[in-house]
Enzyme design. Structure first.
Site, short mmCIF file in Angstrom:
data_model
loop_
_atom_site.label_atom_id
_atom_site.label_comp_id
_atom_site.label_asym_id
_atom_site.label_seq_id
_atom_site.Cartn_x
_atom_site.Cartn_y
_atom_site.Cartn_z
N ASP A 223 0.97 -13.44 2.09
CA ASP A 223 1.06 -12.21 1.29
C ASP A 223 1.53 -12.56 -0.12
OD1 ASP A 223 1.17 -9.04 2.58
OD2 ASP A 223 1.67 -9.36 0.47
N LYS B 37 -15.54 -2.10 -2.00
CA LYS B 37 -15.72 -2.09 -0.54
C LYS B 37 -17.21 -2.12 -0.17
CE LYS B 37 -11.39 -2.22 0.54
NZ LYS B 37 -10.82 -3.41 1.21
N TYR C 110 -12.56 1.07 -6.31
CA TYR C 110 -12.31 0.81 -4.89
C TYR C 110 -13.60 0.93 -4.09
CZ TYR C 110 -9.91 0.98 -0.37
OH TYR C 110 -9.49 0.72 0.91
N ILE D 125 -5.97 5.42 7.07
CA ILE D 125 -5.00 4.88 8.02
C ILE D 125 -3.60 5.03 7.45
CG2 ILE D 125 -4.33 2.81 9.34
CD1 ILE D 125 -7.23 3.76 9.93
N THR E 69 -0.70 3.81 6.40
CA THR E 69 -0.04 2.56 6.01
C THR E 69 0.65 2.79 4.67
OG1 THR E 69 -1.82 1.72 4.63
CG2 THR E 69 -1.99 1.25 6.99
P1 NAI Z 1 -0.96 -2.21 2.56
O1 NAI Z 1 -0.67 -1.91 1.14
O2 NAI Z 1 -0.10 -1.65 3.63
O3 NAI Z 1 -1.04 -3.79 2.77
C1 NAI Z 1 -1.78 -4.60 1.91
C2 NAI Z 1 -1.06 -5.94 1.78
O4 NAI Z 1 -1.83 -6.76 0.89
C3 NAI Z 1 0.35 -5.82 1.17
O5 NAI Z 1 1.29 -6.54 1.96
C4 NAI Z 1 0.20 -6.44 -0.21
O6 NAI Z 1 1.37 -7.12 -0.64
C5 NAI Z 1 -0.94 -7.43 0.03
N1 NAI Z 1 -1.62 -7.78 -1.21
C6 NAI Z 1 -1.97 -6.97 -2.23
N2 NAI Z 1 -2.53 -7.68 -3.22
C7 NAI Z 1 -2.52 -8.97 -2.82
C8 NAI Z 1 -2.94 -10.18 -3.42
N3 NAI Z 1 -3.47 -10.20 -4.65
N4 NAI Z 1 -2.78 -11.32 -2.72
C9 NAI Z 1 -2.23 -11.32 -1.48
N5 NAI Z 1 -1.81 -10.20 -0.87
C10 NAI Z 1 -1.94 -9.04 -1.54
O7 NAI Z 1 -2.49 -1.77 2.76
P2 NAI Z 1 -3.35 -1.45 4.09
O8 NAI Z 1 -3.53 0.00 4.15
O9 NAI Z 1 -2.82 -2.20 5.23
O10 NAI Z 1 -4.74 -2.07 3.65
C11 NAI Z 1 -5.22 -3.31 4.14
C12 NAI Z 1 -6.70 -3.39 3.88
O11 NAI Z 1 -7.37 -2.34 4.55
C13 NAI Z 1 -7.07 -3.26 2.39
O12 NAI Z 1 -8.13 -4.14 2.11
C14 NAI Z 1 -7.51 -1.82 2.29
O13 NAI Z 1 -8.41 -1.62 1.22
C15 NAI Z 1 -8.18 -1.62 3.64
N6 NAI Z 1 -8.27 -0.23 4.05
C16 NAI Z 1 -7.15 0.57 4.13
C17 NAI Z 1 -7.29 1.91 4.49
C18 NAI Z 1 -6.12 2.83 4.58
O14 NAI Z 1 -6.36 4.04 4.67
N7 NAI Z 1 -4.89 2.38 4.58
C19 NAI Z 1 -8.62 2.48 4.79
C20 NAI Z 1 -9.70 1.54 4.69
C21 NAI Z 1 -9.53 0.24 4.32
#
Ligand code: NAI
Length: 257
Positions: free
Chosen positions: A43, A167, A163, A196, A198
């Site tokens: 991370d 995607k 975004y 989701i 999160t």
């Molecule tokens: P989150 O914000 O809870 O977790 C994302 C993690 O990625 C964080 O720990 C952050 O520090 C890390 N991160 C961000 N930029 C980074 C970088 N440059 N290098 C390394 N790590 C980095 O987000 P979530 O919701 O768990 O999202 C995870 C994935 O799922 C993302 O790709 C998001 O676009 C995708 N997603 C999320 C949805 C939602 O509703 N939460 C829906 C659809 C897709």
């Protein structure tokens, strides 16, 4: 056993999860660790990865924290070299690192924000995938990779052009990498979650807005990170041995509307 968690056994496999310290990535780390994989939690902030690894590791070094900025080619390659030097192999990867956008119509879109979102969500997935494919092919020989796309990789969403574009591109990147690696035995798939619950969502939307977002799904609620992780683990496992280049929607019917 929780009925949601099929009992996979990834003993002997090394798995990398980018964005592994939060949300969907964290749920994947927890599920992989429970299924006996050796897991690298990578991370942006090492402290967050260390916190989760410290909670899950039983002293055997099975859950390993690492720092990476997926948008930085040198950092991604250094992570690959570190995994190879310390663990000797890579079998599985989940590319979950990603960022959202603040509401900006295309006409007013800040180009700097556009570049940031594409740099993390698209370049970051490409750079991670490139490193992982090379490492898996040279060490484990075969494996499985899952990229995080989104329902917004399938349709437009006003105010979120960067975004949405990132995607859509992740889905095309996934299909192409799948074609190029099918004969070598490395499967590449994506998962498209609906909204989701999160930190990515909670930090941008208050409770009322989240309830409205839940109602956009025919099942009338937001999804949980664990529900996404369940599909990711299936794709990583040999149960999905004939699945590559697919995008699997985990979205409570969102795209069927
Ligand atoms: P989150 O914000 O809870 O977790 C994302 C993690 O990625 C964080 O720990 C952050 O520090 C890390 N991160 C961000 N930029 C980074 C970088 N440059 N290098 C390394 N790590 C980095 O987000 P979530 O919701 O768990 O999202 C995870 C994935 O799922 C993302 O790709 C998001 O676009 C995708 N997603 C999320 C949805 C939602 O509703 N939460 C829906 C659809 C897709």
């Amino acid at each position: 056993m929780n009925s949601m968690n099929a009992s996979y056994d990834f003993r002997g496999a090394v798995a990398l999860v980018t964005g592994g310290a939060s949300g969907i990535g964290e749920a994947c780390v927890r599920a992989l660790a429970a299924a006996h994989a050796q897991v690298v939690v990578a991370d942006l902030t090492l402290e967050a990865a260390e916190r989760l690894a410290g909670e899950l590791d039983d002293g055997s070094g099975r859950v390993v924290p690492a720092q990476v900025d997926v948008s930085d080619q040198a950092r991604v390659e250094a992570l690959g070299a570190h995994i190879e030097a310390t663990l000797g192999r890579l079998d599985l990867a989940v590319n979950s690192a990603g960022i959202g956008v603040t509401n900006q119509p295309v006409v007013d879109h800040d180009p700097e924000m556009w570049r940031n979102v594409l740099a993390v969500n698209l370049d970051g997935t490409f750079l991670s995938l490139r490193m992982e494919l090379d490492l898996i092919r040279r060490t484990a020989g075969r494996g499985s990779i899952v990229n995080l796309a989104s329902v917004l990789g399938h349709r437009g969403w006003a105010g979120s052009a960067a975004y949405v574009a990132s995607k859509h591109a992740v889905i095309g990147l996934t299909r192409t990498a799948a074609l190029e690696n099918a004969e070598q035995g490395v499967r590449v798939n994506s998962v498209s979650p609906g909204f989701i619950e999160t930190p990515l969502l909670v930090e941008r939307h208050d409770a009322e807005a989240r309830a409205a977002m839940g109602a956009l799904h025919p099942v009338q609620r937001l999804g949980s990170p664990e529900e996404v992780a369940a599909t990711v683990l299936w794709l990583l496992s040999d149960s999905a041995a004939f699945v590559t280049g697919a995008d699997v929607a985990v979205e409570g019917g969102f795209l069927s509307r």
